[in-house]
Design a protein around this motif. Structure first.
Motif, PDB file in Angstrom:
ATOM      1  N   SER A   1       0.071  -3.585   4.035  1.00 32.82           N
ATOM      2  CA  SER A   1       1.268  -3.947   4.796  1.00 32.82           C
ATOM      3  C   SER A   1       2.043  -5.067   4.115  1.00 32.82           C
ATOM      4  O   SER A   1       3.273  -5.025   4.033  1.00 32.82           O
ATOM      5  CB  SER A   1       0.881  -4.378   6.213  1.00 32.82           C
ATOM      6  OG  SER A   1       0.281  -3.326   6.900  1.00 32.82           O
TER       7      SER A   1
ATOM      8  N   ASP B   1       9.027  -3.858  -1.159  1.00 32.36           N
ATOM      9  CA  ASP B   1      10.078  -2.954  -0.709  1.00 32.36           C
ATOM     10  C   ASP B   1      11.099  -3.670   0.174  1.00 32.36           C
ATOM     11  O   ASP B   1      12.275  -3.775  -0.178  1.00 32.36           O
ATOM     12  CB  ASP B   1       9.461  -1.776   0.046  1.00 32.36           C
ATOM     13  CG  ASP B   1      10.506  -0.774   0.501  1.00 32.36           C
ATOM     14  OD1 ASP B   1      11.362  -0.408  -0.312  1.00 32.36           O
ATOM     15  OD2 ASP B   1      10.468  -0.390   1.684  1.00 32.36           O
TER      16      ASP B   1
ATOM     17  N   LEU C   1       3.878  -3.783   1.068  1.00 32.22           N
ATOM     18  CA  LEU C   1       5.093  -3.083   1.462  1.00 32.22           C
ATOM     19  C   LEU C   1       6.207  -4.074   1.763  1.00 32.22           C
ATOM     20  O   LEU C   1       7.355  -3.888   1.334  1.00 32.22           O
ATOM     21  CB  LEU C   1       4.827  -2.194   2.684  1.00 32.22           C
ATOM     22  CG  LEU C   1       6.048  -1.500   3.291  1.00 32.22           C
ATOM     23  CD1 LEU C   1       6.589  -0.455   2.324  1.00 32.22           C
ATOM     24  CD2 LEU C   1       5.695  -0.896   4.621  1.00 32.22           C
TER      25      LEU C   1
END
Length: 67
Positions: free
Chosen positions: A39, A46, A42
């Motif tokens: 998590s 991103d 990410l």
């Protein structure tokens, strides 16, 4: 069943049970940390990159509006 066992046997059984529980808790912790790592990766790779680009675009739009 436990009344017929010697004290040393009961202690060994108890210690083994506690050791097994410790291993289970450690395994669950590692699995959860792995999920948390995914998590966070990410978020950093991103979503934060998209926020940086969005802020740069917003800054440039404000500069164009001022001119």
């Amino acid at each position: 069943m436990f009344k017929n066992m010697k004290v040393a046997s009961r202690l060994a059984l108890g210690f083994g049970l506690v050791s097994l529980l410790l291993l289970v808790v450690a395994a669950i912790g590692l699995v959860r940390l792995s999920g948390m790592n995914d998590s966070i990766e990410l978020l950093v790779k991103d979503r934060y990159a998209k926020v940086v680009v969005t802020n740069a675009v917003s800054t440039e739009v404000n500069n164009i509006a001022r001119y």
